[in-house]
Design a protein around this motif. Sequence first.
Motif, PDB file in Angstrom:
ATOM      1  N   LYS A   2      -0.044   7.158   6.495  1.00  0.00           N
ATOM      2  CA  LYS A   2      -0.771   6.143   7.247  1.00  0.00           C
ATOM      3  C   LYS A   2       0.216   5.228   7.974  1.00  0.00           C
ATOM      4  N   SER A   3      -0.109   4.900   9.226  1.00  0.00           N
ATOM      5  CA  SER A   3       0.716   3.983   9.999  1.00  0.00           C
ATOM      6  C   SER A   3       0.682   2.608   9.348  1.00  0.00           C
ATOM      7  N   LEU A   4       1.829   1.953   9.258  1.00  0.00           N
ATOM      8  CA  LEU A   4       1.935   0.681   8.556  1.00  0.00           C
ATOM      9  C   LEU A   4       2.142  -0.473   9.520  1.00  0.00           C
ATOM     10  N   GLU A   5       1.830  -1.670   9.048  1.00  0.00           N
ATOM     11  CA  GLU A   5       2.129  -2.910   9.752  1.00  0.00           C
ATOM     12  C   GLU A   5       2.485  -3.949   8.706  1.00  0.00           C
ATOM     13  N   SER A   6       2.856  -5.131   9.143  1.00  0.00           N
ATOM     14  CA  SER A   6       3.377  -6.136   8.216  1.00  0.00           C
ATOM     15  C   SER A   6       2.370  -6.545   7.142  1.00  0.00           C
ATOM     16  N   THR A   7       1.085  -6.377   7.390  1.00  0.00           N
ATOM     17  CA  THR A   7       0.074  -6.810   6.418  1.00  0.00           C
ATOM     18  C   THR A   7      -0.194  -5.788   5.321  1.00  0.00           C
ATOM     19  N   ASN A   8       0.181  -4.528   5.518  1.00  0.00           N
ATOM     20  CA  ASN A   8      -0.139  -3.517   4.501  1.00  0.00           C
ATOM     21  C   ASN A   8       1.064  -2.695   4.047  1.00  0.00           C
ATOM     22  N   VAL A   9       2.285  -3.189   4.276  1.00  0.00           N
ATOM     23  CA  VAL A   9       3.472  -2.432   3.902  1.00  0.00           C
ATOM     24  C   VAL A   9       4.059  -2.969   2.588  1.00  0.00           C
ATOM     25  N   THR A  10       4.512  -2.042   1.754  1.00  0.00           N
ATOM     26  CA  THR A  10       5.281  -2.389   0.558  1.00  0.00           C
ATOM     27  C   THR A  10       6.461  -1.413   0.506  1.00  0.00           C
ATOM     28  N   ASP A  11       7.552  -1.826  -0.114  1.00  0.00           N
ATOM     29  CA  ASP A  11       8.697  -0.939  -0.202  1.00  0.00           C
ATOM     30  C   ASP A  11       9.169  -0.831  -1.639  1.00  0.00           C
ATOM     31  N   LYS A  12       9.718   0.347  -1.966  1.00  0.00           N
ATOM     32  CA  LYS A  12      10.286   0.594  -3.295  1.00  0.00           C
ATOM     33  C   LYS A  12      11.408   1.600  -3.120  1.00  0.00           C
ATOM     34  N   ALA A  71      -0.019   1.057  -5.187  1.00  0.00           N
ATOM     35  CA  ALA A  71      -0.762   0.687  -6.393  1.00  0.00           C
ATOM     36  C   ALA A  71      -1.059   1.914  -7.255  1.00  0.00           C
ATOM     37  N   LYS A  72      -1.452   3.022  -6.632  1.00  0.00           N
ATOM     38  CA  LYS A  72      -1.767   4.243  -7.376  1.00  0.00           C
ATOM     39  C   LYS A  72      -0.537   4.816  -8.087  1.00  0.00           C
ATOM     40  N   ASN A  73       0.606   4.770  -7.438  1.00  0.00           N
ATOM     41  CA  ASN A  73       1.790   5.423  -7.970  1.00  0.00           C
ATOM     42  C   ASN A  73       2.719   4.527  -8.768  1.00  0.00           C
ATOM     43  N   PHE A  74       2.762   3.246  -8.459  1.00  0.00           N
ATOM     44  CA  PHE A  74       3.729   2.369  -9.114  1.00  0.00           C
ATOM     45  C   PHE A  74       3.098   1.137  -9.761  1.00  0.00           C
ATOM     46  N   GLY A  75       1.791   0.939  -9.564  1.00  0.00           N
ATOM     47  CA  GLY A  75       1.126  -0.240 -10.100  1.00  0.00           C
ATOM     48  C   GLY A  75       0.785  -0.090 -11.567  1.00  0.00           C
ATOM     49  N   PRO A  76       0.135  -1.103 -12.144  1.00  0.00           N
ATOM     50  CA  PRO A  76      -0.250  -1.049 -13.560  1.00  0.00           C
ATOM     51  C   PRO A  76      -1.268   0.053 -13.823  1.00  0.00           C
ATOM     52  N   LYS A  77      -1.273   0.598 -15.030  1.00  0.00           N
ATOM     53  CA  LYS A  77      -2.192   1.668 -15.426  1.00  0.00           C
ATOM     54  C   LYS A  77      -3.149   1.133 -16.484  1.00  0.00           C
ATOM     55  N   GLY A  78      -4.316   1.704 -16.542  1.00  0.00           N
ATOM     56  CA  GLY A  78      -5.311   1.301 -17.527  1.00  0.00           C
ATOM     57  C   GLY A  78      -6.678   1.207 -16.886  1.00  0.00           C
ATOM     58  N   ILE A  79      -7.636   0.653 -17.594  1.00  0.00           N
ATOM     59  CA  ILE A  79      -8.994   0.534 -17.076  1.00  0.00           C
ATOM     60  C   ILE A  79      -8.981  -0.369 -15.848  1.00  0.00           C
ATOM     61  N   GLY A  80      -9.560   0.149 -14.773  1.00  0.00           N
ATOM     62  CA  GLY A  80      -9.639  -0.626 -13.541  1.00  0.00           C
ATOM     63  C   GLY A  80      -8.404  -0.533 -12.673  1.00  0.00           C
ATOM     64  N   PHE A  81      -7.355   0.175 -13.118  1.00  0.00           N
ATOM     65  CA  PHE A  81      -6.136   0.311 -12.328  1.00  0.00           C
ATOM     66  C   PHE A  81      -5.845   1.785 -12.080  1.00  0.00           C
ATOM     67  N   GLY A  82      -5.508   2.133 -10.877  1.00  0.00           N
ATOM     68  CA  GLY A  82      -5.030   3.478 -10.567  1.00  0.00           C
ATOM     69  C   GLY A  82      -6.050   4.572 -10.766  1.00  0.00           C
ATOM     70  N   GLY A  83      -7.341   4.268 -10.775  1.00  0.00           N
ATOM     71  CA  GLY A  83      -8.365   5.288 -10.866  1.00  0.00           C
ATOM     72  C   GLY A  83      -8.764   5.674 -12.273  1.00  0.00           C
ATOM     73  N   LEU A  84      -8.176   5.083 -13.300  1.00  0.00           N
ATOM     74  CA  LEU A  84      -8.532   5.393 -14.689  1.00  0.00           C
ATOM     75  C   LEU A  84      -9.806   4.626 -15.034  1.00  0.00           C
ATOM     76  N   THR A  85     -10.839   5.321 -15.546  1.00  0.00           N
ATOM     77  CA  THR A  85     -12.124   4.671 -15.770  1.00  0.00           C
ATOM     78  C   THR A  85     -12.545   4.643 -17.236  1.00  0.00           C
ATOM     79  N   GLN A  86     -11.928   5.431 -18.081  1.00  0.00           N
ATOM     80  CA  GLN A  86     -12.335   5.445 -19.488  1.00  0.00           C
ATOM     81  C   GLN A  86     -11.124   5.322 -20.392  1.00  0.00           C
ATOM     82  N   VAL A  87     -11.347   4.721 -21.588  1.00  0.00           N
ATOM     83  CA  VAL A  87     -10.294   4.636 -22.570  1.00  0.00           C
ATOM     84  C   VAL A  87     -10.341   5.912 -23.398  1.00  0.00           C
ATOM     85  N   GLU A  88      -9.191   6.554 -23.555  1.00  0.00           N
ATOM     86  CA  GLU A  88      -9.146   7.793 -24.340  1.00  0.00           C
ATOM     87  C   GLU A  88      -9.167   7.444 -25.821  1.00  0.00           C
TER      88      GLU A  88
END
Length: 194
Positions: free
Chosen positions: A153-163, A174-191
């Motif tokens: 996706k084309s980026l601009e100053s409002t939606n760019v992050t670097d790592k 957020a999906k790849n480097f953000g926090p994991k758990g319920i409500g984060f990164g697409g995880l919806t249930q506790v195992e």
Amino acid sequence: MPNWGGGAKCGACEKTVYHAEEIQCNGRSFHKSCFLCMACRKGLDSTTVAAHESEIYCKTCYGRKYGPKGVGFGQGAGCLSTDTGDHLGLNLQQGSPKPARPSTPTNASKFAKKMVDVDKCPRCGKSVYAAEKIMGGGKPWHKTCFRCAICGKSLESTNVTDKDGELYCKVCYAKNFGPKGIGFGGLTQVEKKE
């Protein structure tokens, strides 16, 4: 003999150049179709032409024929250019003494500075010039390379992050480097632990 009608003579083909098809360079007129590099025959315009006396070249061929030679010129810092220009008919004759060209030291140093100090794009590794430069993560990028490393996706100053020197959109970051758990990164249930 007077020139009855018509226009100036083309610097390349010597035919009449009419106003609608005229390009001027170094006080000479050319047809648009004749405004070509004398070595590689690439089409030229006002930003790519380099003139030497009555000859016109693209900046690359001009640099090969009349520019500085040796380590750090033409191929990037630390490289020795072995391109003799023979395939372009430049006849550079490496190693033989060249006739002295009138030049001032300030012009040579400005040229050398331009050739060495051009920023490189981290994505494609090519030179980034001011007209196409976007800064992100403290580095210069081409506008076309300023995209998310994962989704493109084309980026601009409002939606760019670097790592680690790479750019991401906020969603992919957020999906790849953000926090994991319920409500984060697409995880919806506790195992359940068994």
